[in-house]
Design an enzyme around this catalytic site. Structure first.
Site, PDB file in Angstrom:
ATOM      1  N   VAL A 204      -2.629  -3.272 -11.545  1.00 27.48           N
ATOM      2  CA  VAL A 204      -1.965  -3.184 -10.247  1.00 27.48           C
ATOM      3  C   VAL A 204      -1.650  -1.730  -9.910  1.00 27.48           C
ATOM      4  O   VAL A 204      -1.820  -1.283  -8.765  1.00 27.48           O
ATOM      5  CB  VAL A 204      -0.695  -4.051 -10.213  1.00 27.48           C
ATOM      6  CG1 VAL A 204      -0.007  -3.942  -8.860  1.00 27.48           C
ATOM      7  CG2 VAL A 204      -1.034  -5.502 -10.516  1.00 27.48           C
ATOM      8  N   ASP A 205      -1.194  -0.967 -10.883  1.00 26.71           N
ATOM      9  CA  ASP A 205      -0.952   0.454 -10.652  1.00 26.71           C
ATOM     10  C   ASP A 205      -2.237   1.164 -10.233  1.00 26.71           C
ATOM     11  O   ASP A 205      -2.232   2.015  -9.336  1.00 26.71           O
ATOM     12  CB  ASP A 205      -0.389   1.107 -11.910  1.00 26.71           C
ATOM     13  CG  ASP A 205       1.119   0.957 -12.045  1.00 26.71           C
ATOM     14  OD1 ASP A 205       1.790   0.807 -11.007  1.00 26.71           O
ATOM     15  OD2 ASP A 205       1.627   0.994 -13.175  1.00 26.71           O
ATOM     16  N   VAL A 206      -3.335   0.839 -10.905  1.00 21.87           N
ATOM     17  CA  VAL A 206      -4.610   1.489 -10.587  1.00 21.87           C
ATOM     18  C   VAL A 206      -5.060   1.134  -9.170  1.00 21.87           C
ATOM     19  O   VAL A 206      -5.494   1.997  -8.398  1.00 21.87           O
ATOM     20  CB  VAL A 206      -5.677   1.108 -11.621  1.00 21.87           C
ATOM     21  CG1 VAL A 206      -7.041   1.670 -11.229  1.00 21.87           C
ATOM     22  CG2 VAL A 206      -5.282   1.608 -13.010  1.00 21.87           C
ATOM     23  N   ALA A 209      -2.927   2.969  -6.717  1.00 23.18           N
ATOM     24  CA  ALA A 209      -3.326   4.376  -6.638  1.00 23.18           C
ATOM     25  C   ALA A 209      -4.509   4.554  -5.699  1.00 23.18           C
ATOM     26  O   ALA A 209      -4.555   5.493  -4.895  1.00 23.18           O
ATOM     27  CB  ALA A 209      -3.663   4.897  -8.032  1.00 23.18           C
TER      28      ALA A 209
END
Length: 425
Positions: A204-206, A209
């Protein structure tokens, strides 16, 4: 205070005569006030594209991910990096930090200190892009919220990253793992009837980003035309929901919640891992009827493609259990590696389930140059996936040590705005 000069709207990066090629974001200054993964990774991507990125961290501890280990990377300047011989360096930074902070200047500022807060505001005034993932409202006291930064720098692209948006979810802390859980991803990951599972990386962070990078680039294009900056807002939950694509669409079409299916696809068959000799797994993706016919032919059973249960994709999905049994009976005669060679020659997408090291080795054999060195004593970086013919990505440099460029940057911020940014080295 006068605004720093900005390039004209039609300006394009021009390479110096005999010098390195121009980069897409040459001349763009990014103030990276973010921490952990989504924001830092977006800033690192902008650095790949040629932007100068200043990473601002807390003095003393820095970004949380500097301590997220093991594994840790020893400080190359430490004369005795592992005094106990246990593989845990006395001084060093977690490898996690290195994954998202390449090619940045390092600056430590304490926003609670009036002088450091003033330096932070001056950095925001000079920047083209500001990235932050503070809780909504918490930067207002330092004059670094969007209202204040826009007043001081109308051309600034201010990107704010939250877990759950700036509305009722503003006070909720946003960590990738929790968002995978509450955002539905874990409910469709794992084996049927088994424990819900997260993805094996902070996916999810990727994804967030990448959404942040897309929004920033769009806002910069708007600024090229109008001279106006804007606020770019992304949040982890929305980025995850946007990535559910066919699973979310299926729910909206039927009202039913999708369920975990292991490595199987809800709408395509075969599109999953299949057991070969000794139970080793082969990933097979037959996305249309022609590919399935080629699969059956290569396995020595062309009649499968004419079996009424398997003629069309919808038939194969409906009769998946019978289909997989028939395919695995045939695949059991050889190894995944052997079948990969034969099926690839027949234009059937397939491959063994590789480890990370095997995946990097595969990319190397395919000429993709997946790993790039960034200096002696530093762990290499995974290469940017971007390939641009006219404005190639930059050769990455090592992530900064905490406040590595601090003295030079503080001097620069206290001087005239038109002075050039001091180099990282």
């Amino acid at each position: 205070m006068p605004q720093p000069p900005r390039p004209p709207a039609d300006a394009a990066p021009q390479p110096p005569a005999g010098g390195p090629p121009a980069r897409a974001l040459d001349g763009i200054l990014v103030a990276d006030f973010s921490r952990v993964l989504a924001g830092p990774l977006a800033a690192a991507t902008l650095a790949d594209l040629g932007a100068e990125v200043i990473k601002v961290e807390r003095p003393g501890t820095g970004d949380d991910t500097r301590a997220w280990g093991p594994p840790f990377v020893p400080d190359p300047e430490d004369p005795e990096p592992d005094p106990d011989g246990d593989g845990a360096p006395r001084h060093g930074t977690a490898a996690y930090f290195d994954a998202a902070n390449r090619s940045k200047h390092g600056l430590a500022l304490d926003l609670g200190d009036p002088d450091d807060a003033a330096a932070a505001r001056e950095l925001a005034r000079r920047a083209d892009v500001l990235i932050e993932n503070f809780r909504p409202g918490s930067l207002a006291g330092y004059g670094l919220d969007h209202t204040a930064t826009r007043a001081a720098n109308p051309g600034l692209v201010h990107c704010t990253i939250t877990g759950f948006g700036a509305g009722p979810g503003a006070r909720l802390p946003g960590y990738d793992f929790v968002v995978q859980a509450v955002g539905g991803l874990m409910s469709i990951t794992g084996e049927p009837g088994g424990t819900p599972l997260k993805a094996g990386v902070a996916l999810v962070d990727v994804l967030t980003a990448k959404d942040a990078t897309t929004g920033i680039l769009a806002a910069l294009r708007h600024r090229d035309r109008t001279g106006e900056g804007q606020l770019v807002e992304v949040n982890l939950l929305s980025s995850l929901l946007g990535s559910l694509v066919n699973q979310a669409s299926g729910h909206l079409a039927t009202g039913r919640d999708p369920e975990p299916m292991g490595n199987r696809h809800p709408s395509i068959a075969p599109y999953e891992t299949l057991a070969c000799r000794d139970g080793e797994l082969l990933a097979v993706a037959a996305g249309n009827d022609r590919q399935f016919r080629a699969l059956a032919q290569t396995l020595g059973a062309p009649e499968l493609a004419d079996d009424i249960r398997f003629v069309r994709n919808r038939d194969r999905v409906q009769n998946r259990t019978d289909l997989i049994k028939a395919l695995e009976d045939l695949l059991s005669a050889d190894t995944p590696q052997a079948w990969t060679e034969r099926l690839t020659a027949a234009s059937v997408a397939c491959g063994p389930v590789n480890t990370v090291s095997e995946a990097l080795a595969l990319a190397g054999r395919l000429g993709l140059d997946p790993v790039i060195p960034v200096g002696e004593g530093r762990i290499p970086q995974v290469a940017s996936p971007l390939r641009l013919s006219g404005t190639p990505v930059t050769q990455p440099s090592a992530p900064p040590r905490l406040d590595e460029n601090g003295p030079a940057l503080r001097t620069w911020l206290s001087g005239p705005a038109d002075h050039p940014l001091p180099p990282r080295a």
